[in-house]
Design a protein around this motif. Structure first.
Motif, PDB file in Angstrom:
ATOM      1  N   ALA A 110       0.810  -1.229   0.000  1.00  0.00           N
ATOM      2  CA  ALA A 110       0.000   0.000   0.000  1.00  0.00           C
ATOM      3  C   ALA A 110       0.845   1.281   0.000  1.00  0.00           C
ATOM      4  N   ASN A 111       1.862   1.360   0.854  1.00  0.00           N
ATOM      5  CA  ASN A 111       2.665   2.593   0.923  1.00  0.00           C
ATOM      6  C   ASN A 111       3.569   2.722  -0.308  1.00  0.00           C
ATOM      7  N   ILE A 112       4.025   1.591  -0.810  1.00  0.00           N
ATOM      8  CA  ILE A 112       4.893   1.628  -2.000  1.00  0.00           C
ATOM      9  C   ILE A 112       4.078   2.079  -3.214  1.00  0.00           C
ATOM     10  N   GLU A 113       2.862   1.540  -3.317  1.00  0.00           N
ATOM     11  CA  GLU A 113       1.990   1.909  -4.444  1.00  0.00           C
ATOM     12  C   GLU A 113       1.700   3.412  -4.433  1.00  0.00           C
ATOM     13  N   LEU A 114       1.417   3.956  -3.250  1.00  0.00           N
ATOM     14  CA  LEU A 114       1.164   5.400  -3.170  1.00  0.00           C
ATOM     15  C   LEU A 114       2.412   6.189  -3.594  1.00  0.00           C
ATOM     16  N   ALA A 115       3.570   5.785  -3.080  1.00  0.00           N
ATOM     17  CA  ALA A 115       4.815   6.508  -3.417  1.00  0.00           C
ATOM     18  C   ALA A 115       5.105   6.411  -4.918  1.00  0.00           C
ATOM     19  N   GLU A 116       4.781   5.268  -5.523  1.00  0.00           N
ATOM     20  CA  GLU A 116       4.974   5.133  -6.980  1.00  0.00           C
ATOM     21  C   GLU A 116       4.093   6.129  -7.732  1.00  0.00           C
ATOM     22  N   LYS A 117       2.865   6.290  -7.252  1.00  0.00           N
ATOM     23  CA  LYS A 117       1.964   7.263  -7.895  1.00  0.00           C
ATOM     24  C   LYS A 117       2.450   8.689  -7.679  1.00  0.00           C
ATOM     25  N   LEU A 118       2.881   8.968  -6.452  1.00  0.00           N
ATOM     26  CA  LEU A 118       3.353  10.326  -6.138  1.00  0.00           C
ATOM     27  C   LEU A 118       4.596  10.671  -6.948  1.00  0.00           C
ATOM     28  N   GLN A 119       5.471   9.676  -7.112  1.00  0.00           N
ATOM     29  CA  GLN A 119       6.727   9.916  -7.838  1.00  0.00           C
ATOM     30  C   GLN A 119       6.459  10.426  -9.257  1.00  0.00           C
ATOM     31  N   LYS A 120       5.318  10.015  -9.828  1.00  0.00           N
ATOM     32  CA  LYS A 120       4.985  10.428 -11.202  1.00  0.00           C
ATOM     33  C   LYS A 120       4.421  11.843 -11.260  1.00  0.00           C
ATOM     34  N   ILE A 121       3.949  12.378 -10.127  1.00  0.00           N
ATOM     35  CA  ILE A 121       3.258  13.682 -10.208  1.00  0.00           C
ATOM     36  C   ILE A 121       3.933  14.822  -9.457  1.00  0.00           C
ATOM     37  N   VAL A 122       4.843  14.532  -8.538  1.00  0.00           N
ATOM     38  CA  VAL A 122       5.445  15.643  -7.769  1.00  0.00           C
ATOM     39  C   VAL A 122       6.461  16.400  -8.631  1.00  0.00           C
ATOM     40  N   PRO A 123       6.712  17.674  -8.305  1.00  0.00           N
ATOM     41  CA  PRO A 123       7.633  18.471  -9.126  1.00  0.00           C
ATOM     42  C   PRO A 123       9.120  18.194  -8.886  1.00  0.00           C
ATOM     43  N   ILE A 124       9.441  17.218  -8.036  1.00  0.00           N
ATOM     44  CA  ILE A 124      10.846  16.817  -7.863  1.00  0.00           C
ATOM     45  C   ILE A 124      11.052  15.533  -8.661  1.00  0.00           C
ATOM     46  N   LYS A 125      12.042  15.576  -9.571  1.00  0.00           N
ATOM     47  CA  LYS A 125      12.296  14.407 -10.438  1.00  0.00           C
ATOM     48  C   LYS A 125      12.892  13.259  -9.627  1.00  0.00           C
ATOM     49  N   ASP A 126      12.441  12.052  -9.897  1.00  0.00           N
ATOM     50  CA  ASP A 126      12.980  10.851  -9.251  1.00  0.00           C
ATOM     51  C   ASP A 126      13.000  11.000  -7.718  1.00  0.00           C
ATOM     52  N   ALA A 127      11.913  11.551  -7.195  1.00  0.00           N
ATOM     53  CA  ALA A 127      11.862  11.857  -5.758  1.00  0.00           C
ATOM     54  C   ALA A 127      11.739  10.593  -4.910  1.00  0.00           C
ATOM     55  N   ARG A 128      12.118  10.736  -3.636  1.00  0.00           N
ATOM     56  CA  ARG A 128      11.921   9.703  -2.633  1.00  0.00           C
ATOM     57  C   ARG A 128      11.010  10.268  -1.548  1.00  0.00           C
ATOM     58  N   PHE A 129      10.316   9.381  -0.840  1.00  0.00           N
ATOM     59  CA  PHE A 129       9.273   9.818   0.092  1.00  0.00           C
ATOM     60  C   PHE A 129       9.459   9.241   1.482  1.00  0.00           C
ATOM     61  N   PHE A 130       9.211  10.062   2.486  1.00  0.00           N
ATOM     62  CA  PHE A 130       9.026   9.545   3.837  1.00  0.00           C
ATOM     63  C   PHE A 130       7.615   9.950   4.247  1.00  0.00           C
ATOM     64  N   LEU A 131       6.775   8.952   4.532  1.00  0.00           N
ATOM     65  CA  LEU A 131       5.366   9.229   4.806  1.00  0.00           C
ATOM     66  C   LEU A 131       5.142   9.540   6.283  1.00  0.00           C
ATOM     67  N   THR A 132       4.252  10.502   6.535  1.00  0.00           N
ATOM     68  CA  THR A 132       3.975  10.971   7.905  1.00  0.00           C
ATOM     69  C   THR A 132       2.472  10.913   8.170  1.00  0.00           C
ATOM     70  N   GLN A 133       2.084  11.371   9.350  1.00  0.00           N
ATOM     71  CA  GLN A 133       0.657  11.376   9.714  1.00  0.00           C
ATOM     72  C   GLN A 133       0.038  12.762   9.620  1.00  0.00           C
ATOM     73  N   SER A 134       0.844  13.780   9.426  1.00  0.00           N
ATOM     74  CA  SER A 134       0.299  15.147   9.424  1.00  0.00           C
ATOM     75  C   SER A 134       1.226  16.082   8.673  1.00  0.00           C
ATOM     76  N   GLY A 135       0.743  17.296   8.480  1.00  0.00           N
ATOM     77  CA  GLY A 135       1.551  18.315   7.817  1.00  0.00           C
ATOM     78  C   GLY A 135       2.730  18.754   8.673  1.00  0.00           C
ATOM     79  N   SER A 136       2.469  18.930   9.967  1.00  0.00           N
ATOM     80  CA  SER A 136       3.559  19.349  10.865  1.00  0.00           C
ATOM     81  C   SER A 136       4.694  18.336  10.841  1.00  0.00           C
TER      82      SER A 136
END
Ligand code: PMP
Length: 393
Positions: free
Chosen positions: A81-107
């Motif tokens: 589930a988290n990998i699938e989301l990051a794969e989708k995000l990687q295609k749309i965020v303005p940072i090329k070939d980005a990596r993600f650390f997922l959190t619970q909130s904006g802060s």
């Protein structure tokens, strides 16, 4: 006892409330009150429910995931589930070939962004700009400008600075120990006001030349809020690090630190972490949200036209109430003559079935946080209620 009274007996009063509206459920652009009335929702939580309330695809994804597993500690076992989301995000965020650390909130996304910048640069300082909001946790609060939110907490994160929005002011604070500049391209809590494009470009260049990481906080402006998936697209900008949350999962508590690959690679394993990072149910909601928003984007040009025209009509008709509109694309703030006038307008609109929230230094701005998926008919209906409320005043 009503909910307001019950809440007061058990929940801390530290949380302020925009309204005393008591709701039962939500569907699409509407909230349904315990009073039996329907309320068109131009608040979306606080700019969170991008796909409206309980979008059927989000509900389906969440139920399916819940039946399979609710918690996966990403530091213990792997799940898709988290990998699938990051794969989708990687295609749309303005940072090329980005990596993600997922959190619970904006802060927490901001905390992670600041920590990554400090760790990888080996420098300590962080600069933000006047009028910005980046969250309530200690690190995020240190780069939140509003005095009322900072007062009473003693010394915040050392070496954190708030500059006027001028290149010279930022440069003056650069003592060679600045890890990052963090900015909002469109100030959310600061009244849906967009930063000047030329200034942002110069600041970005200055940061690149001086080896200062450029962090863009798109917690509020991201996920379609401006009518493009990210405000960075309006500015033609590639940040080093981003903070995301709010709209990302249609209401599930989820956020993300988005990192350039080389920054992510240098943020050594175990230097950061979290029990709940990438919760599968939240990530399932996130994946469904991204799909829905991507389908919605081609419709945004027409919707931006609708909301801009509606705002301009209000400005022309009620100059004693509205001063101007500001913002970027779909993310518009209607500036009222005062906080008190804005509060009265919101109260009258609520009585007529429209939920509005405000922002800005004195709460003087109606922040139009309608769902990204609101239909043109729903948008027009909301603006008709605003016009009616203004007409009553
Ligand atoms: N950054 C921005 C730009 C925000 O608007 C907010 C929330 N208003 C935050 C950070 C903090 O997010 P959260 O409330 O989810 O911690």
């Amino acid at each position: 006892m009503n909910l307001v009274e019950r809440s007061d007996k058990v929940l801390s009063r530290v949380l302020s409330h925009f309204t005393t509206l008591e709701i039962d459920h939500g569907a699409g652009a509407y909230l349904y009150g315990l009073d039996g009335k329907a309320y068109l929702d131009f608040a979306s939580g606080i700019a969170v429910t991008a796909t409206g309330h309980c979008h059927p695809e989000v509900v389906h994804a969440v139920l399916e995931q819940t039946k399979k597993i609710i918690h996966n500690c990403a530091g213990v076992t792997y799940i898709s589930a988290n990998i699938e989301l990051a794969e989708k995000l990687q295609k749309i965020v303005p940072i090329k070939d980005a990596r993600f650390f997922l959190t619970q909130s904006g802060s927490e996304a901001v905390e992670g962004a600041l920590k990554a910048a400090k760790y990888v640069s080996g420098k300590s300082g962080v600069i933000t700009l006047q009028g910005e909001f980046h969250g309530r946790t200690m690190g995020a609060l240190s780069v939140t400008a509003k005095k009322a939110y900072r007062d009473g907490y003693g010394e915040l994160m050392p070496h954190s600075f708030i500059a006027e929005a001028e290149l010279d002011a930022v440069a003056r604070l650069n003592d060679g120990n600045i890890a990052a500049v963090i900015i909002e391209l469109v100030k959310g809590e600061g009244g849906y006001a967009a930063r000047d494009k030329d200034f942002v470009q110069k600041l970005r260049e200055y940061c690149a030349q001086n080896k200062i990481y450029f962090i863009v906080d798109e917690v509020q402006s991201g996920f379609g809020r401006t009518g493009k998936m990210f405000a960075c697209e309006w500015y033609g900008l590639e940040p080093d690090i981003m903070a995301l949350a709010k709209g990302i999962a249609s209401g599930f508590p989820l956020g993300a630190v988005v990192l350039k690959k080389e920054i992510s690679d240098a943020w050594k394993t175990s230097a950061h972490g979290g029990t709940y990072t990438g919760n599968p149910v939240a990530c399932a909601a996130g994946s469904a949200t991204v799909d829905i928003l991507q389908r919605e984007m081609p419709r945004m040009v027409a919707k931006i036209k609708t909301v801009e025209e509606a705002c301009d009509k209000l400005l022309a008709q009620y100059p004693q109430i509205f001063l101007k509109r500001q913002g970027l694309g779909y993310m518009i703030g209607l500036v009222c003559v005062s906080g008190a006038v804005c509060a009265e307008l919101r109260q009258r609109a609520l009585a007529s079935g429209l939920l509005l929230i405000s922002s800005g230094a004195a709460g003087e701005v109606v922040r139009l946080a309608y769902p990204i998926t609101a239909t043109i008919t729903e948008l027009e209906k909301g603006f008709a209620i605003i016009a009616q409320a203004a007409g009553e005043m």
